[in-house]
Motif scaffolding. Structure first.
Motif, PDB file in Angstrom:
ATOM      1  N   SER A  60      81.045  83.853 -24.093  1.00 30.54           N
ATOM      2  CA  SER A  60      81.442  85.215 -24.467  1.00 30.54           C
ATOM      3  C   SER A  60      80.544  85.716 -25.595  1.00 30.54           C
ATOM      4  CB  SER A  60      82.901  85.246 -24.915  1.00 30.54           C
ATOM      5  OG  SER A  60      83.045  84.595 -26.165  1.00 30.54           O
ATOM      6  N   GLN A  76      78.268  90.233 -22.265  1.00 34.71           N
ATOM      7  CA  GLN A  76      78.759  89.173 -21.391  1.00 34.71           C
ATOM      8  C   GLN A  76      78.973  89.632 -19.943  1.00 34.71           C
ATOM      9  OE1 GLN A  76      82.189  88.235 -23.811  1.00 34.71           O
ATOM     10  NE2 GLN A  76      83.603  88.998 -22.263  1.00 34.71           N
ATOM     11  N   SER A  77      79.366  90.861 -19.720  1.00 33.93           N
ATOM     12  CA  SER A  77      79.557  91.296 -18.328  1.00 33.93           C
ATOM     13  C   SER A  77      78.214  91.391 -17.604  1.00 33.93           C
ATOM     14  CB  SER A  77      80.340  92.606 -18.242  1.00 33.93           C
ATOM     15  OG  SER A  77      79.657  93.647 -18.868  1.00 33.93           O
ATOM     16  N   LYS A  80      77.070  89.057 -14.427  1.00 36.95           N
ATOM     17  CA  LYS A  80      76.562  89.657 -13.193  1.00 36.95           C
ATOM     18  C   LYS A  80      75.250  88.998 -12.771  1.00 36.95           C
ATOM     19  CE  LYS A  80      75.731  94.075 -10.969  1.00 36.95           C
ATOM     20  NZ  LYS A  80      75.845  95.524 -11.081  1.00 36.95           N
TER      21      LYS A  80
END
Length: 130
Positions: free
Chosen positions: A37, A53-54, A58
């Motif tokens: 994270s 983090q997203s 991905k």
């Protein structure tokens, strides 16, 4: 089915990341990746990742040899993650050698060599200088 789990920040994605993830995938039939994270990265390195983090999740999710991705919230929860995902093998880079031997009662632990002459930290430093 042999499940392999590994962890990393995977910021400023590079060939070293691909190499270690490919080698981890070759050790089993199912690869699970914990992506650190943003908060965990800050606690380890005293800086936030370049990519959030997203975005990092991905990127990792898009790799054909990665089966599952989740957010790693804490280094101390390695054993909990291993149990939650029923992992048979924990793979880490050899810069962590010995640091996770304490999970060996739950699964095999393998430390793989890092790709020589490449690191996210070095890439970030070079970019800062230009």
């Amino acid at each position: 089915m042999k499940k392999v789990i590994t962890f990393g920040t995977f910021d400023v994605f590079h060939v070293g990341h691909i190499n270690i993830l490919e080698r981890a995938a070759e050790l089993g039939e199912y690869l699970i990746v914990g992506v650190s994270s943003d908060a965990l990265n800050f606690s380890k390195k005293k800086r936030y990742p370049i990519y959030n983090q997203s975005d990092r999740m991905k990127i990792i999710s898009s790799l054909k040899f990665v089966n599952e991705v989740f957010v790693e919230e804490s280094l101390e929860l390695k054993l909990d993650y291993i149990k939650k995902y029923n992992a048979d093998v924990l793979v880490m880079g050899d810069d962590w050698a010995g640091r996770f031997d304490w999970v060996k009662p739950a699964c095999e632990v393998i430390y793989l060599p890092r790709t020589p002459s490449i690191s996210t930290t070095e890439i970030i430093e070079i970019v800062k200088m230009t």
